[in-house]
Design a protein around this motif. Sequence first.
Motif, PDB file in Angstrom:
ATOM      1  N   VAL A   1       0.675  -1.287  -0.140  1.00  0.00           N
ATOM      2  CA  VAL A   1      -0.258  -0.082  -0.392  1.00  0.00           C
ATOM      3  C   VAL A   1       1.146   1.493   0.287  1.00  0.00           C
ATOM      4  N   ARG A   2       2.185   1.235  -0.093  1.00  0.00           N
ATOM      5  CA  ARG A   2       2.678   2.028   0.309  1.00  0.00           C
ATOM      6  C   ARG A   2       3.431   2.516  -1.408  1.00  0.00           C
ATOM      7  N   PRO A   3       3.446   4.038  -1.855  1.00  0.00           N
ATOM      8  CA  PRO A   3       3.499   4.254  -2.807  1.00  0.00           C
ATOM      9  C   PRO A   3       4.735   4.506  -3.850  1.00  0.00           C
ATOM     10  N   GLN A   4       5.545   4.256  -2.183  1.00  0.00           N
ATOM     11  CA  GLN A   4       7.531   4.951  -3.006  1.00  0.00           C
ATOM     12  C   GLN A   4       7.674   2.995  -3.104  1.00  0.00           C
ATOM     13  N   VAL A   5       7.156   2.179  -2.542  1.00  0.00           N
ATOM     14  CA  VAL A   5       7.820   0.734  -1.965  1.00  0.00           C
ATOM     15  C   VAL A   5       7.181  -0.279  -3.371  1.00  0.00           C
ATOM     16  N   THR A   6       7.901  -0.555  -4.007  1.00  0.00           N
ATOM     17  CA  THR A   6       7.342  -1.617  -4.966  1.00  0.00           C
ATOM     18  C   THR A   6       8.157  -2.941  -4.305  1.00  0.00           C
TER      19      THR A   6
END
Length: 253
Positions: free
Chosen positions: A132-137
Amino acid sequence: MYAQERQQRIVERARAEGRADVAELAADFDVTTETIRRDLTVLERQGLLRRVHGGAIPVERLGFEPGLADRDAVLTAEKERIAKAALAEVPREGSILLDAGTTTARLAEILPHDRELTVVTNAVTLVPTLAVRPQVTVLLLGGRVRGRTMAAVEDWTLRALADTLVDVAFLGTNGMSAERGLTTPDTGEAAVKRAMIRAAKRVVVLADHTKAGNDCLARFGSLSEVDSIVTDTGLDQDLADRLAAAGPKVVRA
């Protein structure tokens, strides 16, 4: 002697001798048998000993591996301190590998929100926290999922790791000693952890003090392959020095 110190010595004796006898322990520590029984109850709840008639047996002698929920409920303060200390090893940007485990899960929960990271993991339970974290792939390694640890293992997992290279791998372990290195009860998880070591530029082991001096069935790495061990202050300084002498930096959080 504090209760925690006595309990640590009880575990050490049980591992060395194969069992711990209530009457003998009470006499040696000059306490009542009721005190020793309370100690054994605490240690059983921590997943270190299994109570038997007249004493206790170390869980590794029984081939017993506590489940994820049982392990997650013990030594919570120590695991949180370890995770916070391990943040120093997380790059500003780049790729990391998170092994399945209760301490690595705490690191996943507190990863800084201002860092662009690719997180590779075989831990199914970490996906809801990270995805759910936008900066984490998030790259989830496939494979057969072990119900006891919720970790993907076996051939599919190993194939993916063979083509992977991350900046830092954060690994958990069931046992670590200067003599045997890093060990775990399951051969499938050992193979995956071994591949994780090969897939990383740096290797950081997150392990509370109860893992030190414990040797399990399957060896997956030597201490010379580890850059850092992040543990807690419950680890005896002499044992910390022995671990460090084998290669890694030892941080007691």
